[in-house]
Design a protein around this motif. Structure first.
Motif, PDB file in Angstrom:
ATOM      1  N   THR A 278      28.345 -16.031  43.027  1.00  0.00           N
ATOM      2  CA  THR A 278      29.333 -14.974  42.842  1.00  0.00           C
ATOM      3  C   THR A 278      28.952 -14.217  41.582  1.00  0.00           C
ATOM      4  OG1 THR A 278      30.843 -16.296  41.466  1.00  0.00           O
ATOM      5  CG2 THR A 278      31.186 -16.380  43.855  1.00  0.00           C
ATOM      6  N   LYS A 279      29.253 -12.944  41.595  1.00  0.00           N
ATOM      7  CA  LYS A 279      29.000 -12.098  40.428  1.00  0.00           C
ATOM      8  C   LYS A 279      30.272 -11.314  40.119  1.00  0.00           C
ATOM      9  CE  LYS A 279      24.074 -11.345  41.256  1.00  0.00           C
ATOM     10  NZ  LYS A 279      23.033 -10.326  41.492  1.00  0.00           N
TER      11      LYS A 279
ATOM     12  N   VAL B 149      33.439 -12.024  40.308  1.00  0.00           N
ATOM     13  CA  VAL B 149      34.434 -12.070  41.380  1.00  0.00           C
ATOM     14  C   VAL B 149      35.845 -12.213  40.820  1.00  0.00           C
ATOM     15  CG1 VAL B 149      35.304 -13.530  43.260  1.00  0.00           C
ATOM     16  CG2 VAL B 149      32.916 -12.917  43.186  1.00  0.00           C
TER      17      VAL B 149
ATOM     18  N   GLU C 220      30.974  -9.659  43.813  1.00  0.00           N
ATOM     19  CA  GLU C 220      30.081  -9.956  44.933  1.00  0.00           C
ATOM     20  C   GLU C 220      30.051 -11.448  45.223  1.00  0.00           C
ATOM     21  OE1 GLU C 220      26.114  -8.512  44.265  1.00  0.00           O
ATOM     22  OE2 GLU C 220      26.856  -6.755  43.215  1.00  0.00           O
ATOM     23  N   VAL C 221      29.967 -11.780  46.509  1.00  0.00           N
ATOM     24  CA  VAL C 221      29.751 -13.149  46.953  1.00  0.00           C
ATOM     25  C   VAL C 221      28.516 -13.116  47.841  1.00  0.00           C
ATOM     26  CG1 VAL C 221      30.716 -15.146  48.162  1.00  0.00           C
ATOM     27  CG2 VAL C 221      32.235 -13.575  46.945  1.00  0.00           C
ATOM     28  N   ARG C 222      27.515 -13.956  47.523  1.00  0.00           N
ATOM     29  CA  ARG C 222      26.244 -13.924  48.249  1.00  0.00           C
ATOM     30  C   ARG C 222      25.816 -15.315  48.694  1.00  0.00           C
ATOM     31  NH1 ARG C 222      23.832  -9.364  48.389  1.00  0.00           N
ATOM     32  NH2 ARG C 222      24.451  -7.659  47.051  1.00  0.00           N
TER      33      ARG C 222
ATOM     34  N   ASN D  23      22.384 -12.513  50.604  1.00  0.00           N
ATOM     35  CA  ASN D  23      23.111 -11.570  51.460  1.00  0.00           C
ATOM     36  C   ASN D  23      24.605 -11.601  51.163  1.00  0.00           C
ATOM     37  OD1 ASN D  23      20.809 -10.804  53.114  1.00  0.00           O
ATOM     38  ND2 ASN D  23      20.919 -12.885  53.909  1.00  0.00           N
ATOM     39  N   ASP D  24      25.239 -10.442  51.197  1.00  0.00           N
ATOM     40  CA  ASP D  24      26.673 -10.329  50.962  1.00  0.00           C
ATOM     41  C   ASP D  24      27.431 -11.020  52.089  1.00  0.00           C
ATOM     42  OD1 ASP D  24      29.187  -9.572  50.137  1.00  0.00           O
ATOM     43  OD2 ASP D  24      28.976  -7.487  50.733  1.00  0.00           O
TER      44      ASP D  24
ATOM     45  N   ALA E  17      31.024 -11.619  51.715  1.00  0.00           N
ATOM     46  CA  ALA E  17      32.445 -11.464  51.412  1.00  0.00           C
ATOM     47  C   ALA E  17      33.242 -11.191  52.684  1.00  0.00           C
ATOM     48  CB  ALA E  17      32.658 -10.339  50.406  1.00  0.00           C
TER      49      ALA E  17
END
Length: 83
Positions: free
Chosen positions: A7-8, A10, A60-62, A66-67, A69
């Motif tokens: 996560t970035k 979030v 972002e959740v990866r 790949n995304d 979310a």
């Protein structure tokens, strides 16, 4: 190296209530991680974001770069992630 799941920045808000605020975490393949904290700290919310059940308010959740979310558990299972 791309983290397996990350996560970035979030955040998850429910109206004015902030369940999570600006959380960043990266887990590499083969790494074991624990999420600890008191009731109401946002542990389940974080897991729900990581497994595609919730869409973050921001960030972002990866998974494997790949995304994911809000993708949902069925599509994530097809991509190789199970809760």
């Amino acid at each position: 190296m791309i983290p397996l799941v990350e996560t970035k920045g979030v955040s998850k808000h429910y109206g004015v209530f902030r369940a999570l605020d600006d959380v960043s975490v990266a887990v590499a393949e083969g790494e074991f991680v624990s999420i600890v904290g008191p009731n109401g700290a946002g542990k389940t919310t974080l897991v729900n974001l990581l497994t595609g059940l919730l869409v973050p308010t921001k960030g972002e959740v990866r998974f494997k770069g790949n995304d994911i979310a809000g993708v949902g558990p069925v599509k994530l299972a097809e991509r190789g992630m199970a809760r």
